[in-house]
Design a protein around this motif. Structure first.
Motif, PDB file in Angstrom:
ATOM      1  N   UNK A  48       0.837  -1.181   0.000  1.00 24.79           N
ATOM      2  CA  UNK A  48       0.000   0.000   0.000  1.00 24.79           C
ATOM      3  C   UNK A  48       0.887   1.252   0.000  1.00 24.79           C
ATOM      4  N   UNK A  49       0.591   2.160  -0.898  1.00 27.88           N
ATOM      5  CA  UNK A  49       1.352   3.398  -0.985  1.00 27.88           C
ATOM      6  C   UNK A  49       0.855   4.378   0.061  1.00 27.88           C
ATOM      7  N   UNK A  50       1.806   5.037   0.703  1.00 26.16           N
ATOM      8  CA  UNK A  50       1.460   6.078   1.672  1.00 26.16           C
ATOM      9  C   UNK A  50       2.012   7.388   1.157  1.00 26.16           C
ATOM     10  N   UNK A  51       1.188   8.437   1.304  1.00 24.52           N
ATOM     11  CA  UNK A  51       1.590   9.754   0.840  1.00 24.52           C
ATOM     12  C   UNK A  51       1.761  10.690   2.033  1.00 24.52           C
ATOM     13  N   UNK A  52       2.703  11.590   1.920  1.00 21.16           N
ATOM     14  CA  UNK A  52       2.965  12.594   2.950  1.00 21.16           C
ATOM     15  C   UNK A  52       1.706  13.434   3.154  1.00 21.16           C
ATOM     16  N   UNK A  53       1.315  13.634   4.416  1.00 17.06           N
ATOM     17  CA  UNK A  53       0.124  14.419   4.720  1.00 17.06           C
ATOM     18  C   UNK A  53       0.274  15.887   4.323  1.00 17.06           C
ATOM     19  N   UNK A  54       1.499  16.378   4.194  1.00 21.69           N
ATOM     20  CA  UNK A  54       1.709  17.778   3.844  1.00 21.69           C
ATOM     21  C   UNK A  54       1.863  17.981   2.342  1.00 21.69           C
ATOM     22  N   UNK A  55       2.821  17.338   1.741  1.00 20.36           N
ATOM     23  CA  UNK A  55       3.120  17.617   0.332  1.00 20.36           C
ATOM     24  C   UNK A  55       2.596  16.563  -0.642  1.00 20.36           C
ATOM     25  N   UNK A  56       2.188  15.417  -0.130  1.00 20.65           N
ATOM     26  CA  UNK A  56       1.603  14.388  -0.988  1.00 20.65           C
ATOM     27  C   UNK A  56       2.586  13.496  -1.719  1.00 20.65           C
ATOM     28  N   UNK A  57       3.875  13.599  -1.417  1.00 18.54           N
ATOM     29  CA  UNK A  57       4.842  12.729  -2.083  1.00 18.54           C
ATOM     30  C   UNK A  57       4.829  11.345  -1.440  1.00 18.54           C
ATOM     31  N   UNK A  58       5.328  10.378  -2.177  1.00 16.92           N
ATOM     32  CA  UNK A  58       5.374   8.993  -1.705  1.00 16.92           C
ATOM     33  C   UNK A  58       6.322   8.873  -0.515  1.00 16.92           C
ATOM     34  N   UNK A  59       5.860   8.199   0.535  1.00 17.70           N
ATOM     35  CA  UNK A  59       6.670   8.035   1.748  1.00 17.70           C
ATOM     36  C   UNK A  59       7.361   6.682   1.706  1.00 17.70           C
ATOM     37  N   UNK A  60       8.627   6.688   2.053  1.00 17.04           N
ATOM     38  CA  UNK A  60       9.401   5.454   2.177  1.00 17.04           C
ATOM     39  C   UNK A  60       9.856   5.343   3.629  1.00 17.04           C
ATOM     40  N   UNK A  61       9.907   4.125   4.139  1.00 19.79           N
ATOM     41  CA  UNK A  61      10.373   3.935   5.507  1.00 19.79           C
ATOM     42  C   UNK A  61       9.369   3.186   6.353  1.00 19.79           C
ATOM     43  N   UNK A  62       9.313   3.527   7.618  1.00 20.37           N
ATOM     44  CA  UNK A  62       8.457   2.820   8.579  1.00 20.37           C
ATOM     45  C   UNK A  62       6.995   2.812   8.134  1.00 20.37           C
ATOM     46  N   UNK A  63       6.281   1.798   8.579  1.00 27.49           N
ATOM     47  CA  UNK A  63       4.879   1.638   8.206  1.00 27.49           C
ATOM     48  C   UNK A  63       3.987   2.722   8.812  1.00 27.49           C
ATOM     49  N   UNK A  64       4.404   3.306   9.945  1.00 30.71           N
ATOM     50  CA  UNK A  64       3.575   4.321  10.598  1.00 30.71           C
ATOM     51  C   UNK A  64       4.017   5.750  10.285  1.00 30.71           C
ATOM     52  N   UNK A  65       4.921   5.930   9.346  1.00 26.72           N
ATOM     53  CA  UNK A  65       5.432   7.253   8.995  1.00 26.72           C
ATOM     54  C   UNK A  65       4.339   8.038   8.248  1.00 26.72           C
ATOM     55  N   UNK A  66       4.146   9.324   8.629  1.00 26.23           N
ATOM     56  CA  UNK A  66       3.089  10.136   8.033  1.00 26.23           C
ATOM     57  C   UNK A  66       3.613  11.257   7.146  1.00 26.23           C
ATOM     58  N   UNK A  67       4.875  11.643   7.342  1.00 26.10           N
ATOM     59  CA  UNK A  67       5.457  12.771   6.618  1.00 26.10           C
ATOM     60  C   UNK A  67       6.770  12.329   5.988  1.00 26.10           C
ATOM     61  N   UNK A  68       7.135  12.989   4.886  1.00 27.92           N
ATOM     62  CA  UNK A  68       8.372  12.607   4.218  1.00 27.92           C
ATOM     63  C   UNK A  68       9.601  13.139   4.950  1.00 27.92           C
ATOM     64  N   UNK A  69       9.469  14.256   5.681  1.00 29.97           N
ATOM     65  CA  UNK A  69      10.588  14.791   6.460  1.00 29.97           C
ATOM     66  C   UNK A  69      10.071  15.717   7.568  1.00 29.97           C
ATOM     67  N   UNK A  70      11.000  16.228   8.375  1.00 23.12           N
ATOM     68  CA  UNK A  70      10.623  17.102   9.493  1.00 23.12           C
ATOM     69  C   UNK A  70       9.994  18.410   9.015  1.00 23.12           C
ATOM     70  N   UNK A  71      10.415  18.905   7.882  1.00 22.88           N
ATOM     71  CA  UNK A  71       9.864  20.147   7.355  1.00 22.88           C
ATOM     72  C   UNK A  71       8.371  19.989   7.042  1.00 22.88           C
ATOM     73  N   UNK A  72       8.012  18.882   6.413  1.00 24.76           N
ATOM     74  CA  UNK A  72       6.605  18.626   6.095  1.00 24.76           C
ATOM     75  C   UNK A  72       5.790  18.423   7.379  1.00 24.76           C
ATOM     76  N   UNK A  73       6.368  17.770   8.364  1.00 23.64           N
ATOM     77  CA  UNK A  73       5.670  17.577   9.645  1.00 23.64           C
ATOM     78  C   UNK A  73       5.393  18.928  10.287  1.00 23.64           C
ATOM     79  N   UNK A  74       6.382  19.803  10.289  1.00 22.84           N
ATOM     80  CA  UNK A  74       6.211  21.145  10.869  1.00 22.84           C
ATOM     81  C   UNK A  74       5.181  21.961  10.095  1.00 22.84           C
ATOM     82  N   UNK A  75       5.282  21.934   8.773  1.00 20.45           N
ATOM     83  CA  UNK A  75       4.325  22.678   7.942  1.00 20.45           C
ATOM     84  C   UNK A  75       2.897  22.225   8.200  1.00 20.45           C
ATOM     85  N   UNK A  76       2.686  20.924   8.249  1.00 22.76           N
ATOM     86  CA  UNK A  76       1.351  20.366   8.452  1.00 22.76           C
ATOM     87  C   UNK A  76       0.780  20.805   9.812  1.00 22.76           C
ATOM     88  N   UNK A  77       1.558  20.653  10.867  1.00 16.20           N
ATOM     89  CA  UNK A  77       1.089  21.013  12.206  1.00 16.20           C
ATOM     90  C   UNK A  77       0.906  22.518  12.369  1.00 16.20           C
TER      91      UNK A  77
END
Length: 119
Positions: free
Chosen positions: A1-30
């Motif tokens: 299953x493909x997961x997309x970053x909640x902020x920018x919508x790019x494809x996420x790679x890594x842990x199954x519970x990861x929601x953002x592609x990087x810290x910048x997107x996490x900060x922007x979203x919050x």
């Protein structure tokens, strides 16, 4: 299953519970979520401040009568206030911080200033 970053919508790679592609997107979203909440709070606070300013302007001596027409024409919004105070005889005063009003009859209002210490 493909997961997309909640902020920018790019494809996420890594842990199954990861929601953002990087810290910048996490900060922007919050930050975006906080801004939306703060806009509502700011809008309500501005209405309350305006209501209080109108009550102050129309009631320079701490107790006076006025009409609803004067309040409305000054921009008073009856839907917003900080609290209600019911007296022992059943009168309900509506307050915007320390300034308030009591509905008398028809279109008449008694404006009051509540004197109490904040200490």
């Amino acid at each position: 299953m493909e997961r997309l970053c909640l902020d920018c919508g790019t494809l996420i790679r890594g842990r199954a519970d990861k929601k953002y592609c990087d810290d910048s997107c996490r900060s922007n979203y919050n930050n975006r979520l906080k801004i939306e909440d703060n806009l509502v709070i700011k809008r309500v606070n501005n209405i309350l401040k305006k209501n209080r300013a109108i009550l102050v302007a129309l009631n320079p001596n701490g107790k006076t009568k006025t009409t609803g027409k004067k309040l409305v024409s000054a921009g008073f919004n009856f839907e917003y206030h900080t609290y209600c105070y019911e007296t022992h005889n059943g009168n309900t005063y509506i307050f915007c911080y320390e300034y308030g009003y009591l509905t008398l009859n028809d279109d008449n209002y008694l404006l009051v200033k509540r004197e109490e210490s904040l200490g």
